[in-house]
Scaffold this motif. Sequence first.
Motif, PDB file in Angstrom:
ATOM      1  N   VAL A 187      86.247  43.142  15.813  1.00 59.13           N
ATOM      2  CA  VAL A 187      85.818  41.747  15.878  1.00 59.13           C
ATOM      3  C   VAL A 187      84.463  41.705  16.580  1.00 59.13           C
ATOM      4  CG1 VAL A 187      86.363  39.432  16.717  1.00 59.13           C
ATOM      5  CG2 VAL A 187      88.212  40.973  16.002  1.00 59.13           C
ATOM      6  N   LEU A 188      83.467  41.164  15.898  1.00 59.40           N
ATOM      7  CA  LEU A 188      82.121  41.004  16.452  1.00 59.40           C
ATOM      8  C   LEU A 188      81.872  39.508  16.646  1.00 59.40           C
ATOM      9  CD1 LEU A 188      82.138  43.793  15.036  1.00 59.40           C
ATOM     10  CD2 LEU A 188      79.806  43.356  14.307  1.00 59.40           C
ATOM     11  N   CYS A 189      81.202  39.156  17.738  1.00 58.51           N
ATOM     12  CA  CYS A 189      80.960  37.723  17.930  1.00 58.51           C
ATOM     13  C   CYS A 189      79.719  37.464  18.767  1.00 58.51           C
ATOM     14  CB  CYS A 189      82.166  37.057  18.591  1.00 58.51           C
ATOM     15  SG  CYS A 189      82.487  37.574  20.284  1.00 58.51           S
ATOM     16  N   SER A 190      79.134  36.291  18.560  1.00 61.16           N
ATOM     17  CA  SER A 190      78.115  35.794  19.481  1.00 61.16           C
ATOM     18  C   SER A 190      78.850  35.119  20.644  1.00 61.16           C
ATOM     19  CB  SER A 190      77.176  34.818  18.774  1.00 61.16           C
ATOM     20  OG  SER A 190      77.880  33.682  18.317  1.00 61.16           O
ATOM     21  N   ASP A 191      78.116  34.852  21.728  1.00 63.03           N
ATOM     22  CA  ASP A 191      78.790  34.339  22.927  1.00 63.03           C
ATOM     23  C   ASP A 191      79.301  32.913  22.750  1.00 63.03           C
ATOM     24  OD1 ASP A 191      76.235  33.199  22.962  1.00 63.03           O
ATOM     25  OD2 ASP A 191      76.124  33.197  25.155  1.00 63.03           O
ATOM     26  N   GLY A 192      78.986  32.274  21.635  1.00 60.16           N
ATOM     27  CA  GLY A 192      79.587  30.978  21.343  1.00 60.16           C
ATOM     28  C   GLY A 192      81.088  31.071  21.139  1.00 60.16           C
ATOM     29  N   LEU A 193      81.599  32.287  20.864  1.00 59.16           N
ATOM     30  CA  LEU A 193      83.055  32.471  20.759  1.00 59.16           C
ATOM     31  C   LEU A 193      83.663  32.698  22.137  1.00 59.16           C
ATOM     32  CD1 LEU A 193      85.491  32.761  18.740  1.00 59.16           C
ATOM     33  CD2 LEU A 193      85.274  35.217  19.155  1.00 59.16           C
ATOM     34  N   ASN A 194      83.190  33.765  22.821  1.00 57.08           N
ATOM     35  CA  ASN A 194      83.834  34.100  24.099  1.00 57.08           C
ATOM     36  C   ASN A 194      83.430  33.155  25.220  1.00 57.08           C
ATOM     37  OD1 ASN A 194      81.601  36.324  23.437  1.00 57.08           O
ATOM     38  ND2 ASN A 194      81.504  35.875  25.627  1.00 57.08           N
ATOM     39  N   GLY A 195      82.434  32.280  24.966  1.00 57.66           N
ATOM     40  CA  GLY A 195      82.114  31.235  25.942  1.00 57.66           C
ATOM     41  C   GLY A 195      83.117  30.099  25.900  1.00 57.66           C
ATOM     42  N   GLU A 196      83.797  29.967  24.778  1.00 55.47           N
ATOM     43  CA  GLU A 196      84.765  28.876  24.627  1.00 55.47           C
ATOM     44  C   GLU A 196      86.210  29.346  24.736  1.00 55.47           C
ATOM     45  OE1 GLU A 196      83.928  25.894  24.654  1.00 55.47           O
ATOM     46  OE2 GLU A 196      81.879  25.762  23.898  1.00 55.47           O
ATOM     47  N   LEU A 197      86.466  30.592  24.353  1.00 58.53           N
ATOM     48  CA  LEU A 197      87.846  31.094  24.313  1.00 58.53           C
ATOM     49  C   LEU A 197      87.988  32.298  25.237  1.00 58.53           C
ATOM     50  CD1 LEU A 197      88.407  31.097  20.428  1.00 58.53           C
ATOM     51  CD2 LEU A 197      88.917  29.247  22.042  1.00 58.53           C
ATOM     52  N   THR A 198      89.131  32.409  25.885  1.00 59.32           N
ATOM     53  CA  THR A 198      89.421  33.594  26.693  1.00 59.32           C
ATOM     54  C   THR A 198      89.749  34.760  25.763  1.00 59.32           C
ATOM     55  OG1 THR A 198      91.792  33.167  26.784  1.00 59.32           O
ATOM     56  CG2 THR A 198      90.424  32.132  28.492  1.00 59.32           C
ATOM     57  N   ASP A 199      89.703  35.974  26.314  1.00 56.81           N
ATOM     58  CA  ASP A 199      90.060  37.141  25.509  1.00 56.81           C
ATOM     59  C   ASP A 199      91.502  37.023  24.997  1.00 56.81           C
ATOM     60  OD1 ASP A 199      87.536  38.080  25.950  1.00 56.81           O
ATOM     61  OD2 ASP A 199      88.143  39.899  27.024  1.00 56.81           O
ATOM     62  N   ALA A 200      92.377  36.430  25.808  1.00 58.50           N
ATOM     63  CA  ALA A 200      93.779  36.260  25.389  1.00 58.50           C
ATOM     64  C   ALA A 200      93.873  35.305  24.210  1.00 58.50           C
ATOM     65  CB  ALA A 200      94.616  35.759  26.558  1.00 58.50           C
ATOM     66  N   GLU A 201      93.087  34.247  24.243  1.00 60.66           N
ATOM     67  CA  GLU A 201      93.095  33.297  23.120  1.00 60.66           C
ATOM     68  C   GLU A 201      92.524  33.951  21.859  1.00 60.66           C
ATOM     69  OE1 GLU A 201      92.616  29.079  25.578  1.00 60.66           O
ATOM     70  OE2 GLU A 201      90.828  30.286  25.180  1.00 60.66           O
ATOM     71  N   ILE A 202      91.446  34.725  22.033  1.00 57.89           N
ATOM     72  CA  ILE A 202      90.866  35.437  20.886  1.00 57.89           C
ATOM     73  C   ILE A 202      91.897  36.398  20.299  1.00 57.89           C
ATOM     74  CG2 ILE A 202      89.097  37.120  20.201  1.00 57.89           C
ATOM     75  CD1 ILE A 202      87.266  35.807  22.387  1.00 57.89           C
ATOM     76  N   ALA A 203      92.586  37.132  21.165  1.00 55.25           N
ATOM     77  CA  ALA A 203      93.584  38.107  20.706  1.00 55.25           C
ATOM     78  C   ALA A 203      94.702  37.428  19.921  1.00 55.25           C
ATOM     79  CB  ALA A 203      94.164  38.867  21.902  1.00 55.25           C
ATOM     80  N   GLU A 204      95.138  36.266  20.393  1.00 56.54           N
ATOM     81  CA  GLU A 204      96.238  35.571  19.726  1.00 56.54           C
ATOM     82  C   GLU A 204      95.834  35.170  18.303  1.00 56.54           C
ATOM     83  OE1 GLU A 204      97.857  32.408  22.078  1.00 56.54           O
ATOM     84  OE2 GLU A 204      98.926  31.576  20.347  1.00 56.54           O
TER      85      GLU A 204
END
Length: 244
Positions: A187-204
């Motif tokens: 999974v590749l992302c710009s910080d607009g993803l991990n700035g809004e979601l936690t790693d746990a939310e991304i994983a889910e």
Amino acid sequence: MIALTAGWATDVGRVRAANEDACFVGSRIVAVADGMGGHAAGEVASRLAVEAMRALDEAPGDLDAEAFGQAIADANAAIVQHGRQHRRTAGMGTTLCGVGMVGGPAASELCVFNIGDSRVYRLAEGTLRRASIDHSEVEELQSAGLITADEARTHPLRNIVTRCLGMARGAEPDASVVSAVPGDRWVLCSDGLNGELTDAEIAEIVGAHPDPQQAADALVAAAVEAGGRDNVTVIVADVTDAAG
Ligand code: CA
């Protein structure tokens, strides 16, 4: 023989007027770039970065780690040069992160690279882990134990990158070569993803969508729903066994 089967999605978000992110999905390379600089210069920088990845993807012959390093150096030079020729874009920069196949038809390795704060995550055996280290002020504060991951997402310095493409000096990416394991998901992302979601939310979300395009769409939608304070771009790439 392995292949990358990828889906991607991007959104300007709810606040920004323009989308300065860019991404590239090729036959053997996937990459995300997050441009910065006023007057639409960020768009130029991120596009130059992904065009360098497209050129590498389409180059004849097998790729090795040196080829990735050279292509990233070429991208940096192109951005610096463009800034010199077009004063409007002087000082522009961009992050770049990606995953690409190393070797020939029987490739069993991947080059994982990043510069700046766009991220690479690896989902292996059901666990999502970060495969890149952000080149950012908040990453340094966090690794020094001064702030938590949650604090990093809202910290005033969260947008300050310590390395990016577009710098005449010090545009050194991190790069490593790892095994390409069928069944892994990158999974590749710009910080607009991990700035809004936690790693746990991304994983889910990543774990809930077997189809990579649906996973990418769901991640971007969730980041916009959570606030969309920045452009958000995601590539989800599954390592598949092309022979089987
Ligand atoms: Ca951004």
